[in-house]
Design an enzyme around this catalytic site. Structure first.
Site, PDB file in Angstrom:
ATOM      1  N   SER A  38      13.420  50.043  30.067  1.00  0.00           N
ATOM      2  CA  SER A  38      13.458  51.493  30.141  1.00  0.00           C
ATOM      3  C   SER A  38      12.072  52.065  29.928  1.00  0.00           C
ATOM      4  O   SER A  38      11.341  51.604  29.042  1.00  0.00           O
ATOM      5  CB  SER A  38      14.377  52.059  29.043  1.00  0.00           C
ATOM      6  OG  SER A  38      15.681  51.590  29.237  1.00  0.00           O
ATOM      7  N   GLY A  39      11.710  53.047  30.733  1.00  0.00           N
ATOM      8  CA  GLY A  39      10.465  53.780  30.523  1.00  0.00           C
ATOM      9  C   GLY A  39      10.809  55.132  29.927  1.00  0.00           C
ATOM     10  O   GLY A  39      11.935  55.361  29.472  1.00  0.00           O
ATOM     11  N   ALA A  40       9.830  56.027  29.901  1.00  0.00           N
ATOM     12  CA  ALA A  40      10.040  57.326  29.283  1.00  0.00           C
ATOM     13  C   ALA A  40      11.106  58.133  30.024  1.00  0.00           C
ATOM     14  O   ALA A  40      11.822  58.915  29.416  1.00  0.00           O
ATOM     15  CB  ALA A  40       8.724  58.093  29.247  1.00  0.00           C
ATOM     16  N   TYR A  41      11.184  57.966  31.327  1.00  0.00           N
ATOM     17  CA  TYR A  41      12.095  58.793  32.116  1.00  0.00           C
ATOM     18  C   TYR A  41      13.064  57.991  32.974  1.00  0.00           C
ATOM     19  O   TYR A  41      13.753  58.577  33.785  1.00  0.00           O
ATOM     20  CB  TYR A  41      11.290  59.710  33.053  1.00  0.00           C
ATOM     21  CG  TYR A  41      10.626  60.842  32.335  1.00  0.00           C
ATOM     22  CD1 TYR A  41      11.316  62.024  32.106  1.00  0.00           C
ATOM     23  CD2 TYR A  41       9.325  60.725  31.876  1.00  0.00           C
ATOM     24  CE1 TYR A  41      10.725  63.070  31.431  1.00  0.00           C
ATOM     25  CE2 TYR A  41       8.712  61.766  31.204  1.00  0.00           C
ATOM     26  CZ  TYR A  41       9.417  62.940  30.978  1.00  0.00           C
ATOM     27  OH  TYR A  41       8.841  63.966  30.299  1.00  0.00           O
ATOM     28  N   ALA A  42      13.061  56.677  32.823  1.00  0.00           N
ATOM     29  CA  ALA A  42      13.885  55.899  33.743  1.00  0.00           C
ATOM     30  C   ALA A  42      14.452  54.660  33.067  1.00  0.00           C
ATOM     31  O   ALA A  42      13.886  54.136  32.114  1.00  0.00           O
ATOM     32  CB  ALA A  42      13.033  55.489  34.946  1.00  0.00           C
ATOM     33  N   VAL A  44      15.697  50.825  34.351  1.00  0.00           N
ATOM     34  CA  VAL A  44      15.619  49.962  35.522  1.00  0.00           C
ATOM     35  C   VAL A  44      16.586  48.794  35.326  1.00  0.00           C
ATOM     36  O   VAL A  44      16.593  48.153  34.267  1.00  0.00           O
ATOM     37  CB  VAL A  44      14.179  49.449  35.741  1.00  0.00           C
ATOM     38  CG1 VAL A  44      14.116  48.555  36.981  1.00  0.00           C
ATOM     39  CG2 VAL A  44      13.213  50.633  35.906  1.00  0.00           C
ATOM     40  N   LYS A  59      16.247  51.623  40.007  1.00  0.00           N
ATOM     41  CA  LYS A  59      15.539  52.489  39.051  1.00  0.00           C
ATOM     42  C   LYS A  59      16.218  53.846  39.011  1.00  0.00           C
ATOM     43  O   LYS A  59      16.158  54.608  39.976  1.00  0.00           O
ATOM     44  CB  LYS A  59      14.066  52.610  39.455  1.00  0.00           C
ATOM     45  CG  LYS A  59      13.256  53.454  38.483  1.00  0.00           C
ATOM     46  CD  LYS A  59      11.767  53.291  38.716  1.00  0.00           C
ATOM     47  CE  LYS A  59      10.975  54.036  37.652  1.00  0.00           C
ATOM     48  NZ  LYS A  59       9.539  53.777  37.728  1.00  0.00           N
ATOM     49  N   ASP A 151      -1.330  56.265  36.368  1.00  0.00           N
ATOM     50  CA  ASP A 151      -0.795  55.511  35.222  1.00  0.00           C
ATOM     51  C   ASP A 151      -1.021  54.010  35.421  1.00  0.00           C
ATOM     52  O   ASP A 151      -0.117  53.205  35.196  1.00  0.00           O
ATOM     53  CB  ASP A 151       0.701  55.822  35.053  1.00  0.00           C
ATOM     54  CG  ASP A 151       1.224  55.415  33.684  1.00  0.00           C
ATOM     55  OD1 ASP A 151       0.399  55.126  32.786  1.00  0.00           O
ATOM     56  OD2 ASP A 151       2.459  55.382  33.508  1.00  0.00           O
TER      57      ASP A 151
HETATM   58  N1  LIG Z   1      10.682  46.667  41.102  1.00  0.00           N
HETATM   59  C1  LIG Z   1      10.856  46.174  39.874  1.00  0.00           C
HETATM   60  N2  LIG Z   1      11.235  44.896  39.694  1.00  0.00           N
HETATM   61  C2  LIG Z   1      11.408  44.393  38.456  1.00  0.00           C
HETATM   62  N3  LIG Z   1      11.233  45.106  37.316  1.00  0.00           N
HETATM   63  C3  LIG Z   1      10.856  46.390  37.436  1.00  0.00           C
HETATM   64  C4  LIG Z   1      10.653  46.993  38.708  1.00  0.00           C
HETATM   65  N4  LIG Z   1      10.280  48.285  38.502  1.00  0.00           N
HETATM   66  C5  LIG Z   1      10.232  48.464  37.167  1.00  0.00           C
HETATM   67  N5  LIG Z   1      10.580  47.332  36.520  1.00  0.00           N
HETATM   68  C6  LIG Z   1      10.616  47.135  35.059  1.00  0.00           C
HETATM   69  O1  LIG Z   1      11.489  48.076  34.471  1.00  0.00           O
HETATM   70  C7  LIG Z   1      10.994  48.510  33.212  1.00  0.00           C
HETATM   71  C8  LIG Z   1      10.932  50.025  33.182  1.00  0.00           C
HETATM   72  O2  LIG Z   1      10.046  50.457  34.202  1.00  0.00           O
HETATM   73  P1  LIG Z   1       9.474  51.924  34.282  1.00  0.00           P
HETATM   74  O3  LIG Z   1       8.557  51.959  35.422  1.00  0.00           O
HETATM   75  O4  LIG Z   1      10.543  52.932  34.262  1.00  0.00           O
HETATM   76  O5  LIG Z   1       8.841  52.155  32.908  1.00  0.00           O
HETATM   77  P2  LIG Z   1       7.523  51.666  32.168  1.00  0.00           P
HETATM   78  O6  LIG Z   1       6.416  51.434  33.146  1.00  0.00           O
HETATM   79  O7  LIG Z   1       7.880  50.559  31.248  1.00  0.00           O
HETATM   80  O8  LIG Z   1       7.247  52.907  31.285  1.00  0.00           O
HETATM   81  P3  LIG Z   1       6.690  54.333  31.654  1.00  0.00           P
HETATM   82  O9  LIG Z   1       7.304  54.780  32.936  1.00  0.00           O
HETATM   83  O10 LIG Z   1       7.150  55.135  30.508  1.00  0.00           O
HETATM   84  O11 LIG Z   1       5.225  54.154  31.761  1.00  0.00           O
HETATM   85  C9  LIG Z   1       9.636  47.837  33.028  1.00  0.00           C
HETATM   86  O12 LIG Z   1       9.830  46.688  32.222  1.00  0.00           O
HETATM   87  C10 LIG Z   1       9.261  47.422  34.440  1.00  0.00           C
HETATM   88  O13 LIG Z   1       8.460  46.261  34.459  1.00  0.00           O
END
Ligand SMILES: Nc1ncnc2c1ncn2[C@@H]1O[C@H](COP(=O)(O)OP(=O)(O)OP(=O)(O)O)[C@@H](O)[C@H]1O
Length: 455
Positions: A38-42, A44, A59, A151
């Protein structure tokens, strides 16, 4: 000023954190295998396409503007080999519903490469070069399409099992990017919003046809000018509270002029820790008319981290971040960057004069002159002096021995640091404990059927 979207807390069991299980448009076509992270807004999730067994990442983006931005960028960049591939998406009809992006599944990331390399001691120079080349190709594609990533950091550089690195996370989801945003509607962001409506609930062929249509792609390019880069306040004073100043180990080295409605007003919005380490000085000083050069600064920090296996500027607050940069590069003066004194927060924070800056050479011990030189070309105070992605790709460093290794000889980590997946359990608990009225948010879906499918 409109209300800013607030990040979802990742610890709370929010109904939105697993609402994907109640999305018939998704579960009808994809098996959801568990949450990746999970990220700040999503959130996955790992998914498998029922029609052909393809592994995907689903996502689910909880913020309307982040999803609009990410979809727009990924459509503009479709086909770029070093950018994550958007396979399809389900658009949010309104602000209460989440958009879901179906992305190619990429099992590892550059943070895991660095983590594994720490155990081995170093990343071989030929491998550093190959990772850098791939990052640069991705970034070159972004900047050619007028997309500023904003980012760049190791965990946003995803890697396939066969070593292809791809830029991901184009939503600028960090809190710092949305502080002070006026709430815009998707219609304002994307005049071609009608296209998105058409894709929603469309069958896969229709959806993919929509993504492939030049009309959709060109419309996305056309909106570049509509997407203002002046829509956020990522400044030092906007994203740090006075608590940051009180706790700051470098407190003695600067003085800080708080203005009414300044740092205090935004004090709670200090969560961009990972991102902060890669943030360009102009952002820390409150610039609102920055450009793609902010990605080049991040790239310089990334490159230094690949060489050292440690972050170059691991600031503990935004002011500490600036203090660390200044201790290495020297004070930011008109001589270093003519015009810098016009930066919005330049006159609000004063650092003591650094007589003997540490210098980048000292931060990169035992590295070659070409490596240090390349970091220096990227980490310039004056954004206009930073080497572009294309110029960096042509730097002699990449043509010198040892040459970049082929992609298929890169050592790819078996996994990233995965967060514990509790999504299916949360979903089951929720169904057992909550009243029927809460389930109403899933419309007429048969919850037992969903539970059975995803348990
Ligand atoms: N296409 C993808 N395949 C596999 N894992 C993914 C994919 N996209 C995102 N993830 C994983 O999902 C998790 C959340 O991703 P997301 O981009 O929402 O947040 P983040 O980069 O961790 O945080 P933030 O968006 O807050 O910077 C992360 O561990 C990321 O590596």
């Amino acid at each position: 000023m409109g209300s800013s979207p607030q990040p979802k807390t990742t610890t709370a069991v929010s109904s939105r954190s697993w609402s994907i299980y109640g999305r018939a448009d998704i579960t009808g076509r994809y098996d959801i295998l568990g949450r990746i992270g999970s990220g700040a807004y999503a959130d996955v999730y790992r998914g498998r396409r029922r029609s052909d067994g393809l592994d995907v990442a689903l996502k689910e983006i909880h913020d309307y503007q982040s999803s609009a931005r990410e979809i727009e960028a990924l459509l503009a960049l479709r086909g770029a080999p070093n950018v994550v591939d958007l396979l399809e998406y389900c658009w949010a009809e309104d602000e209460d519903e989440d958009a879901v992006l179906v992305l190619e599944f990429l099992p590892a990331d550059l943070a895991a490469v660095i983590r594994d390399a720490k155990k081995a001691g170093a990343i071989a120079v030929g491998e550093v070069k190959q990772w850098m080349i791939q990052i640069l190709r991705g970034l070159e594609a972004c900047h050619r399409s007028s997309v500023v990533h904003r980012d760049l950091k190791p965990s946003n550089l995803l890697i396939s099992a066969d070593g292809i690195l791809k830029l991901a996370d184009f939503g600028q989801n960090g809190t710092c990017w949305t502080v002070g945003l006026e709430q815009q509607t998707v219609q304002e962001l994307m005049p071609q919003h009608q296209n998105f409506r058409e894709t929603r609930f469309a069958n896969e062929d229709d959806t993919l046809r929509e993504l492939d249509s030049p009309r959709a792609k060109n419309a996305m390019y056309d909106t570049d000018n509509e997407m203002s880069l002046q829509d956020c306040d990522a400044s030092c004073l906007a994203t740090c509270g006075t608590g940051d100043v009180e706790d700051d180990p470098l407190k003695g080295s600067y003085s800080y002029k708080a203005e009414e409605g300044g740092a205090d007003e935004y004090g709670a919005l200090t969560s961009c820790v990972g991102t902060r380490w890669f943030r360009a000085p102009e952002l820390l000083y409150g610039s609102t008319d920055y450009g793609q050069e902010i990605d080049l600064w991040s790239l310089g920090c990334l490159f230094a981290e690949l060489l050292n296996l440690e972050p170059l500027f691991p600031g503990t607050s935004d002011i500490d971040q600036l203090g660390r940069i200044i201790s290495v590069l020297g004070n930011l003066t008109e001589e270093a960057w003519p015009g810098c004194s016009n930066l919005p927060d330049y006159s609000k924070i004063f650092f003591n004069k650094i007589e003997n800056p540490i210098g980048l050479e000292a931060c990169l011990p035992n590295r070659s002159a070409s490596e240090v030189n390349l970091v220096k070309r990227l980490l310039c105070y004056n954004p206009a002096n930073r080497a572009t992605a294309t110029e960096t790709l042509h730097d002699r460093y990449f043509a010198e021995e040892p040459l970049p290794v082929p992609v298929n000889s890169l050592r790819v980590p078996s996994s990233r640091d995965e967060q514990n997946d509790s999504s299916q359990e949360e979903w089951a608990n929720y169904q057992e404990t909550e009243s029927d009225s809460d389930l109403d948010e899933f419309g007429s879906m048969d919850s037992d059927e969903v539970k059975g499918k995803h348990k």
